[in-house]
Design an enzyme around this catalytic site. Structure first.
Site, PDB file in Angstrom:
ATOM      1  N   TYR A 135     -51.073-128.924  83.828  1.00  0.00           N
ATOM      2  CA  TYR A 135     -50.875-130.379  83.919  1.00  0.00           C
ATOM      3  C   TYR A 135     -50.953-130.753  85.396  1.00  0.00           C
ATOM      4  CZ  TYR A 135     -48.586-134.898  82.724  1.00  0.00           C
ATOM      5  OH  TYR A 135     -48.277-136.214  82.536  1.00  0.00           O
ATOM      6  N   LYS A 163     -55.015-130.805  82.105  1.00  0.00           N
ATOM      7  CA  LYS A 163     -54.884-132.259  81.917  1.00  0.00           C
ATOM      8  C   LYS A 163     -54.917-132.832  83.319  1.00  0.00           C
ATOM      9  CE  LYS A 163     -51.137-135.347  80.168  1.00  0.00           C
ATOM     10  NZ  LYS A 163     -51.175-136.382  81.138  1.00  0.00           N
TER      11      LYS A 163
HETATM   12  O1  MN9 Z   1     -50.375-138.929  80.126  1.00  0.00           O
HETATM   13  C1  MN9 Z   1     -50.339-140.692  81.600  1.00  0.00           C
HETATM   14  N1  MN9 Z   1     -49.714-140.289  82.801  1.00  0.00           N
HETATM   15  C2  MN9 Z   1     -48.542-140.760  83.182  1.00  0.00           C
HETATM   16  C3  MN9 Z   1     -50.934-139.508  80.952  1.00  0.00           C
HETATM   17  O2  MN9 Z   1     -47.961-141.611  82.606  1.00  0.00           O
HETATM   18  C4  MN9 Z   1     -47.949-140.177  84.373  1.00  0.00           C
HETATM   19  C5  MN9 Z   1     -51.430-141.761  81.762  1.00  0.00           C
HETATM   20  O3  MN9 Z   1     -51.782-142.123  80.468  1.00  0.00           O
HETATM   21  C6  MN9 Z   1     -50.972-142.966  82.552  1.00  0.00           C
HETATM   22  O4  MN9 Z   1     -49.765-143.474  82.044  1.00  0.00           O
HETATM   23  C7  MN9 Z   1     -51.984-144.096  82.541  1.00  0.00           C
HETATM   24  C8  MN9 Z   1     -51.581-145.228  83.477  1.00  0.00           C
HETATM   25  O5  MN9 Z   1     -51.702-144.823  84.802  1.00  0.00           O
HETATM   26  O6  MN9 Z   1     -53.231-143.624  82.900  1.00  0.00           O
END
Ligand code: MN9
Length: 291
Positions: A135, A163
């Site tokens: 991640y 990811k």
């Molecule tokens: O899982 C998410 N990461 C975080 C991935 O929230 C840290 C993204 O979906 C973000 O929320 C999204 C908005 O920046 O891209």
């Protein structure tokens, strides 16, 4: 190993009025997202507020997800925490439940040295039979993997992917070029189309919880080379994300889910409840983009 492809919501963790896990709402959200056509779920990530959950709650949450969705779609369990031993405990629990893969954020808070981060992933990979997904989320974990660090990890056959929640598309493209057989997930929803252009064929995202069909459609249009239409959908998605970033992404997502009929409660403290004026902004967003 078969590559992971498609749309994986980074699942929200629903809480009830008392702030406890709400398994009933969890089940209905899972059914709804599966009906929309998602390919799997990423459980216990940042969006799931997992670092605000106890070890027991993290296990219970995964058990509930596996019971409802484990036989129908792929489940990736994020087991990341501070200590290697705790990560391995959650990884073994996830393995027993039969998840498709585990993933981990690098251990945070202490500024470990890079060798310690890399070693953490290698130990994790040795501890279980399951495939491991890195991640990469520098803005939140504070850990900046270089291309070479990622190459070392991905050279391990048990580390099957990453990811990539980073705006560094250069690094993303380089990793995919070097490891075309690995499963690399777009982690920033606002860059999904751009990530597809680097060769990515899968995504894990928080906003997939509220607009799964838009991402499924975007991917289909990309595959059919209908770029103008794909870009238009990315534009709509990004209008929503702009507002979410202003009000607090996870709080905003929970409020939108509530308006969609899935009352997931509020985010755990120290998150504060959504301010009244932000609730109104989300209501307008809902009217404009979701009905
Ligand atoms: O899982 C998410 N990461 C975080 C991935 O929230 C840290 C993204 O979906 C973000 O929320 C999204 C908005 O920046 O891209």
């Amino acid at each position: 190993m078969e590559k992971f492809q498609g749309i994986y919501p980074a699942l929200v963790t629903p809480f009830d009025q008392e702030g406890k896990l709400n398994i009933k709402v969890l089940d209905s959200l899972l059914h709804h997202l599966m009906e929309c056509g998602v390919d799997g779920f990423y459980v216990g990530g940042s969006t799931g507020e997992s670092y605000l959950l106890s070890m027991e709650e993290r296990k219970r949450l995964l058990e509930a997800v596996m019971e409802t969705a484990g036989k129908k779609v792929k489940i990736i369990a994020n087991i990341g925490l501070f200590a290697t031993a705790h990560g391995i405990e959650l990884a073994k629990h996830a393995e027993k439940l039969g998840v498709s893969a585990i993933s981990s954020v690098p251990p945070f808070y202490f500024n470990f040295c890079m060798e310690e981060y890399l070693n953490y992933y290698e130990e994790l990979a040795n501890a279980v039979e399951l495939p491991v997904i890195i991640y990469n989320i520098p803005a939140m974990s504070g850990v900046r993997f270089s291309k070479e660090d990622l190459y070392r990890l991905l050279s391990n056959e048990k580390i099957v992917g990453m990811k990539h929640t980073s705006y560094d598309l250069f690094q993303l493209q380089q990793v995919l070029q070097e490891f075309p057989e690995k499963s690399v997930f777009a982690g920033h929803d606002e860059l999904f189309l751009s990530a597809l252009s680097t060769g990515v064929r899968a995504g894990i995202g928080s906003t997939y919880n509220i607009m799964p069909k838009k991402f499924i459609e975007l991917m289909r249009l990309f595959q059919e080379r209908r770029m103008d239409e794909a870009l238009r959908i990315q534009g709509e998605i990004n209008d929503v994300i702009c507002v979410l970033c202003q009000v607090g992404i996870f709080k905003g997502i929970k409020e939108l889910l509530r308006l969609q009929g899935f009352d997931c409660g509020t985010c755990r403290k120290p998150f504060l409840p959504l301010a009244e004026e932000d609730k109104k902004r989300i209501a307008v967003l809902y009217e404009n983009y979701f009905v």
